[in-house]
Design an enzyme around this catalytic site. Structure first.
Site, PDB file in Angstrom:
ATOM      1  N   LYS A 216     -53.603 -55.437  47.362  1.00  0.00           N
ATOM      2  CA  LYS A 216     -53.449 -54.818  45.693  1.00  0.00           C
ATOM      3  C   LYS A 216     -53.586 -55.197  44.673  1.00  0.00           C
ATOM      4  CE  LYS A 216     -49.897 -52.420  48.070  1.00  0.00           C
ATOM      5  NZ  LYS A 216     -48.875 -52.031  47.972  1.00  0.00           N
TER       6      LYS A 216
ATOM      7  N   LYS B 298     -51.347 -44.303  50.111  1.00  0.00           N
ATOM      8  CA  LYS B 298     -50.493 -43.114  49.453  1.00  0.00           C
ATOM      9  C   LYS B 298     -51.656 -43.181  48.169  1.00  0.00           C
ATOM     10  CE  LYS B 298     -45.836 -44.490  50.859  1.00  0.00           C
ATOM     11  NZ  LYS B 298     -45.007 -45.693  50.107  1.00  0.00           N
TER      12      LYS B 298
ATOM     13  N   LYS C 140     -57.529 -47.259  55.891  1.00  0.00           N
ATOM     14  CA  LYS C 140     -56.324 -46.584  56.372  1.00  0.00           C
ATOM     15  C   LYS C 140     -55.693 -45.736  55.526  1.00  0.00           C
ATOM     16  CE  LYS C 140     -52.876 -49.567  53.752  1.00  0.00           C
ATOM     17  NZ  LYS C 140     -51.914 -50.259  53.638  1.00  0.00           N
TER      18      LYS C 140
HETATM   19  P1  TYM Z   1     -44.621 -48.581  53.099  1.00  0.00           P
HETATM   20  O1  TYM Z   1     -44.259 -47.862  51.523  1.00  0.00           O
HETATM   21  O2  TYM Z   1     -46.554 -48.496  52.551  1.00  0.00           O
HETATM   22  O3  TYM Z   1     -45.719 -47.674  54.495  1.00  0.00           O
HETATM   23  C1  TYM Z   1     -44.198 -47.142  55.054  1.00  0.00           C
HETATM   24  C2  TYM Z   1     -44.446 -47.422  56.555  1.00  0.00           C
HETATM   25  O4  TYM Z   1     -45.839 -46.671  56.383  1.00  0.00           O
HETATM   26  C3  TYM Z   1     -46.922 -47.418  57.225  1.00  0.00           C
HETATM   27  N1  TYM Z   1     -47.989 -46.841  57.757  1.00  0.00           N
HETATM   28  C4  TYM Z   1     -48.741 -46.617  58.399  1.00  0.00           C
HETATM   29  N2  TYM Z   1     -48.691 -46.004  59.865  1.00  0.00           N
HETATM   30  C5  TYM Z   1     -49.883 -46.111  60.140  1.00  0.00           C
HETATM   31  N3  TYM Z   1     -50.412 -45.675  59.406  1.00  0.00           N
HETATM   32  C6  TYM Z   1     -50.647 -45.462  58.414  1.00  0.00           C
HETATM   33  N4  TYM Z   1     -52.291 -45.325  57.119  1.00  0.00           N
HETATM   34  C7  TYM Z   1     -50.076 -46.168  57.590  1.00  0.00           C
HETATM   35  N5  TYM Z   1     -49.694 -46.001  56.336  1.00  0.00           N
HETATM   36  C8  TYM Z   1     -48.639 -47.069  55.897  1.00  0.00           C
HETATM   37  C9  TYM Z   1     -46.467 -48.442  56.891  1.00  0.00           C
HETATM   38  O5  TYM Z   1     -46.868 -49.947  57.986  1.00  0.00           O
HETATM   39  C10 TYM Z   1     -45.249 -49.051  57.066  1.00  0.00           C
HETATM   40  O6  TYM Z   1     -44.416 -48.781  58.065  1.00  0.00           O
HETATM   41  N6  TYM Z   1     -44.037 -53.440  52.035  1.00  0.00           N
HETATM   42  C11 TYM Z   1     -43.537 -52.026  53.458  1.00  0.00           C
HETATM   43  C12 TYM Z   1     -42.139 -51.835  53.408  1.00  0.00           C
HETATM   44  C13 TYM Z   1     -41.520 -52.359  52.893  1.00  0.00           C
HETATM   45  C14 TYM Z   1     -40.329 -52.840  54.788  1.00  0.00           C
HETATM   46  C15 TYM Z   1     -39.312 -54.259  54.250  1.00  0.00           C
HETATM   47  C16 TYM Z   1     -40.654 -52.387  56.374  1.00  0.00           C
HETATM   48  C17 TYM Z   1     -40.165 -53.071  52.420  1.00  0.00           C
HETATM   49  N7  TYM Z   1     -39.347 -53.807  53.538  1.00  0.00           N
HETATM   50  C18 TYM Z   1     -38.882 -54.131  55.775  1.00  0.00           C
HETATM   51  C19 TYM Z   1     -40.134 -52.739  57.240  1.00  0.00           C
HETATM   52  C20 TYM Z   1     -38.771 -53.721  57.017  1.00  0.00           C
HETATM   53  C21 TYM Z   1     -44.922 -51.331  52.942  1.00  0.00           C
HETATM   54  O7  TYM Z   1     -44.813 -51.166  51.840  1.00  0.00           O
HETATM   55  O8  TYM Z   1     -44.234 -49.776  53.565  1.00  0.00           O
END
Ligand code: TYM
Length: 327
Positions: A114, A199, A196
């Site tokens: 990022k 978004k 992957k």
């Molecule tokens: P974020 O918002 O990027 O994504 C949310 C969830 O989606 C999963 N994910 C995927 N799973 C499978 N294939 C993909 N291509 C894919 N892209 C995203 C992510 O692994 C995530 O589970 N840092 C985290 C948010 C967060 C969080 C937390 C999660 C903040 N605090 C505490 C768990 C516990 C994030 O940016 O997710």
């Protein structure tokens, strides 16, 4: 009394949620609700690690709550809340940032991605982001964290920070386990299976967003890249077909063998056609449900969620402050 184990997870209200987010994470949040006490957070404080338009961020925060609900997170059984409504997240993040080491954060691969490799210009918040994530998890004495594979490294840091704190100040935090599904933990981009699904994909055809209309979904799947060879089989060495079949498997609830039998003797055209139908059929009722929640209903759910979250988070934070001699 039987105490259910606790789950915490969250997603960022940035960009648009895609089927990777759903299949890798949210689908499991919904399924785990029966057996765990769940906290599902809209992590808007994580979102501001990159520039956001304030009005859009506010809207997307509420839209993400609607998506959790439409996906099946049940506010009667699970706590849904907005991260910034519970100030303990930011407070514990400060405490943990005094325990974390520069070296362990420098090893986080997501920062490298990022920050685009330019540490000099990257925001400090982007660098310390995994500490805020650790705070989210540890505040709730979380047992299990259902996430996609890209969050595994952040979970390892969370465990390291919790273990260090417990060692230095006495038993304080539960050590959380990641829950990363066997199938769907890393859904790839339709345009480039080496990446992957994301978004913020520059290629608009790479991701199927949860709110895409039927035509757009069909078009994106039609354009999806494929591999050489013609057989429609699960095969790690053919990542494009493997990815399409994995999405098909998860959307239809079929086993791998059933998916392969379904496409025996058929070609890529059939796979893409049936996959598009499955995704469209799956998302149709979901998209109807998203529209059900007006702002007042949503506000009430989020307020109730924040209250429940505050109670647990502030008890943990009080304990932390006492142990450190700062209260
Ligand atoms: P974020 O918002 O990027 O994504 C949310 C969830 O989606 C999963 N994910 C995927 N799973 C499978 N294939 C993909 N291509 C894919 N892209 C995203 C992510 O692994 C995530 O589970 N840092 C985290 C948010 C967060 C969080 C937390 C999660 C903040 N605090 C505490 C768990 C516990 C994030 O940016 O997710």
């Amino acid at each position: 009394m039987y105490m259910r184990k606790r789950i915490f997870s969250g997603a960022q209200p940035t960009g648009q949620l895609h089927i990777g987010n759903y299949l890798g994470a949210i689908k499991n949040w919904v399924e785990l609700q029966d057996d765990y006490e769940c906290f599902y957070c809209i992590v808007n404080m994580h979102a501001i690690t990159l520039p956001q338009d304030p009005k859009t961020l506010r809207q997307k925060t509420l839209d993400l709550a609607r998506i959790y609900l439409a996906a099946g997170v049940d506010p009667e059984r699970s706590t849904i809340f907005i991260q910034s409504d519970v100030s303990a997240h930011a407070e514990l993040a400060w405490v943990l940032s005094c325990q974390a080491r520069m070296g362990e954060l420098e090893r986080m691969t997501q920062f490298k991605d990022k920050g685009k490799g330019n540490a000099e210009r990257a925001g400090v918040g982007l660098f310390t982001y995994p500490i805020l994530m650790a705070s989210d998890i540890l505040l709730y004495q979380t047992d299990l964290v259902p996430v996609g594979k890209d969050q595994k490294q952040h979970l390892e840091l969370t465990r390291d920070l919790a273990e260090r704190f417990n060692r230095d100040f006495g038993e304080t935090f539960v050590i959380p386990e990641p829950f990363i599904p066997k199938v769907g933990a890393s859904i790839a981009s339709l345009a480039d299976p080496a990446k992957k699904m994301s978004k913020s994909d520059e290629n608009a055809n790479g991701a199927i967003f949860l709110l895409d209309d039927a035509d757009t979904i069909a078009k994106k799947i039609k354009r999806a890249v494929t591999d050489s060879g013609t057989e429609i089989k699960f095969d790690e060495t053919r990542p494009a077909i493997n990815n399409l079949l994995t999405i098909y498997q998860l959307m239809t609830g079929k086993t791998q063998a059933e998916c392969e039998a379904n496409f025996e003797g058929k070609g890529y055209g059939a796979l893409k056609g049936e996959l598009a139908d499955a995704v469209i059929e799956f998302l149709r009722p979901f998209q109807e449900r998203v529209k059900q929640y007006d702002d007042a209903a949503l506000g009430a759910i989020l307020e109730k969620g924040a209250e429940a979250a505050r109670e647990i988070a502030s008890a943990t934070l009080d304990g932390v402050y006492k142990k450190m001699g700062i209260s």
